[in-house]
Design an enzyme around this catalytic site. Structure first.
Site, short mmCIF file in Angstrom:
data_model
loop_
_atom_site.label_atom_id
_atom_site.label_comp_id
_atom_site.label_asym_id
_atom_site.label_seq_id
_atom_site.Cartn_x
_atom_site.Cartn_y
_atom_site.Cartn_z
N CYS A 454 27.02 -14.27 -5.67
CA CYS A 454 27.55 -14.87 -4.44
C CYS A 454 26.43 -15.19 -3.47
O CYS A 454 26.56 -16.10 -2.64
CB CYS A 454 28.56 -13.93 -3.80
SG CYS A 454 27.95 -12.25 -3.52
N HIS A 827 28.98 -8.51 -0.38
CA HIS A 827 29.39 -9.84 -0.82
C HIS A 827 28.95 -10.86 0.21
O HIS A 827 28.88 -10.57 1.41
CB HIS A 827 30.92 -9.87 -0.98
CG HIS A 827 31.46 -11.19 -1.42
ND1 HIS A 827 31.13 -11.74 -2.64
CD2 HIS A 827 32.30 -12.06 -0.81
CE1 HIS A 827 31.76 -12.90 -2.76
NE2 HIS A 827 32.47 -13.11 -1.66
#
Length: 996
Positions: A454, A827
């Site tokens: 990510c 994330h």
């Protein structure tokens, strides 16, 4: 005597009178009498018991039978013979079409009086065959319960040997067809009792004959896995599983999941129907069997089955949390389904609309069960927030609903996620992610996460949304001797033109991978961005120059070509320059060094240093380093622009506007105003831009981006161990160091240095301070005095002759957010919008783009949220508030685009000319063909997937409309009783909806 009894029973006398007469007849029956009279009385009592139209008549028949069975055993045994029983069982009793329903009760009643008789074994043998035949005829639940009651009381009648196994299997078949035809509470309770009796008989048989268990379970699985049944098997089958010893579970599950004769469709049908069993209120250990089978399927990597079943059933399981009677089992199954479904957010997101309503219902119930379930549900939700961060707009209502509930610590969350994942090998699930049927409604394309990538996805999307950079990359021609840039071009082209909802950046990842990064581990997106830009820059320097390509395609004028002769694309787009000056405080000698940068790394000021509020600037004529004699004490340094000053109080309007953080240059004639980054001279009382001022201005107890830039540009005192070696003094001296921007990049990248090394824990910790982000930012740029007059004529830049500084205005275009508390975990996702020079309807005028209005830049340009494969519409409000709602979600890397001005006019003009001549970039032939082929392939994949999915979905058992459970709770707040959320008993409608 039989005639007397019949006359009494059929008379119209009151029951109490009849009872007295009947009592006399019964007392007389206890005396010796001839065989013929006994037969007559037994026939009459049999008739009354089996065909009596009232309960009273049947009770009298029962009493007489019991008296004759007890006092006249020989006659009773002779009457209650095998032939008579066979006739009863096969032909029934009573008029044709009105056969008695009490034959089995009659036989059970009579058996107790012939147990010791010579004919007993013959009767048992007959019944063993007849009960098997009866079960094969699929009797009603009531008749099955009577058979079970008979066999439970008289186990000698249970079929033996192979017949016993067949009996168990057929009994399970019967249970599979049980249906409760009434919605009345009494009828439902009676039905549940009947089912319990039948399954209890199976338990009794299994206890004495364990060899019958596995064949019985095989029959059960055959029923629930069948794809040919017109009607779904009854949830009453759940009552069978509860009696299977748990020690057999591992072996049973292992055999099922490794049986090659069971197709995926059959397995999916079976597990889907088992999950429906959470609705069964009498089941014990049902949740354990469901979870065990799900785990077994994961062990043999049947992920497609698990995904389909989870997505089709999880909402129904969730709705059962409303009912206390099944809540515990439903919650166990829900927990496993969610915690194991870690490759995608889909399952969790299906529940998002329903969570607030369920939480409100459980709070209203106010029971121990509801309180415990709320805490477990909150823990589960926070695990999902942690695993699938990056959806602030979706999560806000849920977070609001559970804000008062306990929050688990990160170790607990990681433990739960770690022990429930389907597999530790993320690549095993790569082909199942994403399950997206079509492109996002935004028209944008997502990027597939290839295993903690990510950090790359968010950077790629931010670079892609930098439209000037994207167009330049797409305009590159073949044979440019830049392999990495070519891969980026292909990636951008697919993001622009692919029909897929998300594409895999695998090729680009392998080409741009920093060699020190650990595969599969989370990385720092800022570190990746620096490495990527440096690679692209160095690659172009050693290959063919980009200006040659632009010249060959006639996209750049001669003047512009000369100006950009020695610049790479990275330098043109992201390159800026900064002058670092160090002044010796003894001799006042100043040494300076200019260096290039592609991003500014902004540290957080120490907690004891208040930078916020000190953003007012020096009068224009005073801006710049004015070297004065060093004072003898620090208190006399207030006149030096090198030293941090105390900000003027808000009420002190006459205070001189002095500060060395020249952020947000003040236009001539404007009132002195703290620069919040988005102040561009618009009347706040009349223009909605004031809304953005409120959003961008940091509260007193928080930081803002201007604060961090001011801190970055403020002088730094070099003393003690950090003394400066002055060449003029030829010794170490106290000094002051200051940084000044001398050239603003076209795209300004700001990295907020949130990660610092903690020597106590030996880990990098994260600074979670909320930093307000201005949508418009003014940056002070140092210019040469001879350029000032030219700067003033440029229009948008703010400068005054002799000041040495000008203001460059930047518009926010991307924000990369890090969710988590460590750079090694968490994330990344990003907010982005496309900032352009022209209003969409505007036309170029005089060869230059028409500047976009402030309103258009701030309000009309759509924001998007890029979170790996998911792309959604968003807003600046979401950008501004994300950390307020989710404290671990903090802005990390910011992209700003420079508005047209003196510094950027050449580049803007070149880009405008390129856009005017060619519109959208035209891709070379090979690239266009590759995209076309892939789009055709995607359509073929979609057709194949649709066919396969249709087969899977059609195989799934049809469920009642699960949301009615939630709607019922919402619409009927005053209901009580039953299994409604506020009660634990049995309400009629809601209870029926629960069980069936």
């Amino acid at each position: 005597m039989d005639k007397i009894l019949e006359a009494v029973v059929m008379s119209s006398y009151p029951n109490n009178v009849k009872q007295g007469l009947v009592r006399r007849v019964i007392e007389a029956a206890k005396q010796p009498m001839d065989s013929e009279q006994c037969w007559s009385m037994l026939e009459l009592s049999t008739k009354l018991y089996l065909t009596g139209d009232t309960k009273y008549k049947r009770e009298i028949g029962k009493e007489v039978l019991e008296v004759y069975g007890h006092y006249h055993p020989e006659e009773f045994e002779e009457f209650f013979n095998v032939r008579f029983l066979l006739s009863l069982l096969q032909e029934g009793y009573g008029p044709l079409g009105k056969r008695s329903h009490y034959v089995l009760d009659y036989i059970q009643l009579g058996l107790q009086f012939v147990l010791e008789s010579p004919s007993a074994n013959s009767i048992f043998s007959l019944l063993r065959i007849e009960v098997l035949r009866k079960v094969c005829e699929r009797p009603s639940p009531k008749q099955c319960a009577k058979i079970s009651k008979l066999l439970t009381q008289h186990p000698q009648c249970i079929p033996t040997g192979k017949h016993q196994l067949l009996f168990c299997q057929q009994l399970i078949r019967c249970i599979g067809q049980f249906q409760c035809v009434s919605e009345g509470e009494e009828e439902i309770m009676e039905f549940l009792e009947q089912v319990n009796k039948v399954s209890g008989l199976l338990q009794r048989i299994w206890r004495t004959q364990t060899s019958a268990i596995l064949p019985s379970l095989k029959e059960l699985f055959t029923i629930i896995s069948s794809t040919e049944e017109q009607e779904a098997p009854s949830n009453a089958l759940a009552s069978v599983v509860q009696f299977v010893p748990l020690e057999l579970m591992d072996g049973v599950i292992r055999n099922l999941t490794n049986d090659d004769s069971i197709t995926d469709v059959q397995m999916m049908m079976a597990i889907g129907r088992m999950i429906d069993w959470v609705s069964w209120p009498l089941g014990k250990n049902i949740d354990k069997w469901i979870i065990a089978l799900l785990k077994g399927l994961a062990a043999v990597k049947k992920f497609s089955i698990l995904i389909e079943v989870t997505l089709s059933k999880i909402e129904k399981v969730f709705s059962k949390l409303l009912y206390p009677i099944v809540r515990e089992g439903a919650l166990s199954v829900l927990q496993y389904m969610l915690l194991s479904f870690q490759h995608s957010h889909e399952a969790f997101h299906l529940l998002l609309p329903h969570i607030p309503r369920l939480v409100a219902s459980l709070k209203k119930e106010d029971s121990n069960s509801a309180t415990s379930s709320l805490e477990q549900l909150a823990e589960l939700i926070h695990c999902m927030f942690f695993r699938f961060s990056g959806f602030p707009d979706l999560y806000e209502p849920v977070l609001e609903a559970v804000k008062a509930l306990p929050i688990p610590n990160e170790d607990r969350i990681k433990h739960l996620l770690g022990q429930n994942a389907w597999t530790s090998q993320k690549n095993e699930l790569a082909s199942f992610y994403p399950r997206l049927a079509s492109k996002s409604e935004t028209g944008k394309i997502g990027l597939i996460n290839l295993g903690n990538t990510c950090y790359m996805n968010s950077i790629i999307q931010s670079l892609f949304m930098a439209s000037d950079f994207r167009h330049s990359v797409l305009n590159l021609t073949e044979g440019n001797s830049q392999p990495l840039m070519t891969k980026l071009q292909w990636l951008f082209a697919f993001l622009e033109h692919s029909q897929r909802p998300a594409i895999s950046p695998e090729s680009f990842l392998s080409a741009s991978w920093p060699p020190w990064f650990t595969p599969g581990a989370q990385q720092d997106c800022s570190e990746y961005l620096k490495y990527l830009l440096d690679r692209l820059h160095e690659e172009e320097k050693t290959g063919k120059r980009i200006y040659q390509k632009l010249k060959e395609s006639s996209l750049m004028s001669q003047a512009v070509e000369h100006h950009y002769l020695n610049k790479t694309l990275i330098e043109k787009m992201f390159g800026g320059k900064m002058m670092t000056k160090i002044r010796c405080l003894k001799c006042l000698n100043v040494s300076s060094r200019e260096e290039a940068f592609t991003d500014l790394s902004l540290a957080f000021p120490p907690s004891d240093r208040n930078v916020h509020g000190s953003t007012s600037i020096l009068p224009v004529e005073e801006i710049g380093p004015q070297f004065i004699e060093p004072p003898e004490n620090a208190g006399q340094l207030m006149g030096s622009p090198w030293i941090k000053r105390k900000a003027p109080m808000a009420s002190d309007h006459a205070a001189p506007s002095v500060s060395v953080e020249p952020l947000g240059f003040q236009e001539p004639g404007e009132a002195s105003n703290p620069i919040g980054g988005n102040d561009i001279g618009v009347d706040a009382a009349k223009d909605p831009l004031s809304t953005f001022r409120e959003q961008a201005c940091a509260p007193k107890d928080s930081r803002s981006v201007p604060d961090l830039i001011n801190y970055f540009l403020s002088p730094e005192r070099l003393t003690a161990e950090n003394k400066y070696h002055c060449e003029k003094c030829a010794s170490l001296q106290d000094a002051e160091k200051v940084a000044e921007l001398t050239e603003g990049p076209h795209y300004l990248i700001l990295t907020l240095l949130r990660f610092s090394f903690d020597p106590r824990t030996m880990k990098r910790k994260k600074i979670l301070d909320n930093v307000s982000i201005p949508v418009v930012l003014k940056l002070p740029i140092l210019v040469a005095p001879e350029e000032t007059e030219e700067v003033c004529r440029c229009g948008k830049d703010g400068a005054v002759p002799g000041s040495g500084f000008m203001t460059v205005v930047y518009d926010l275009c991307s924000v990369v957010v890090h969710s988590g508390i460590s750079s090694e975990s968490g994330h990344y996702y990003c907010y982005s919008r496309e900032c352009t020079d022209t209003v969409p309807q505007g036309q170029p005028r005089d060869g230059l783009p028409k500047p976009a209005s402030d309103k258009q830049l701030d309000f009309e340009i759509q924001w998007y949220l890029f979170n790996d494969t998911r792309v959604s519409f968003s807003s600046f409000e979401s950008v501004s508030n994300v950390t307020s709602f989710f404290p671990k979600d903090t802005a990390y890397v910011l992209f700003y685009r420079q508005r047209p001005g003196r510094q950027s006019c050449l580049l803007h003009q070149a880009l405008a000319e390129a856009g005017h001549l060619h519109g959208e970039p035209s891709l070379h032939k090979d690239l266009m063909e590759a995209i076309s082929k892939d789009n055709i392939l995607f359509l073929q994949e979609q057709e194949k997937e649709a066919r396969n999915r249709a087969a899977y979905i059609s195989a799934l058992p049809k469920s009642p409309l699960w949301w009615r459970d939630l709607d019922r709770d919402k619409d009927d707040d005053s209901s009580s009783g039953g299994c409604s959320p506020a009660a634990g008993g049995g309400g009629s409608g809601s209870f029926h909806g629960l069980v069936f």
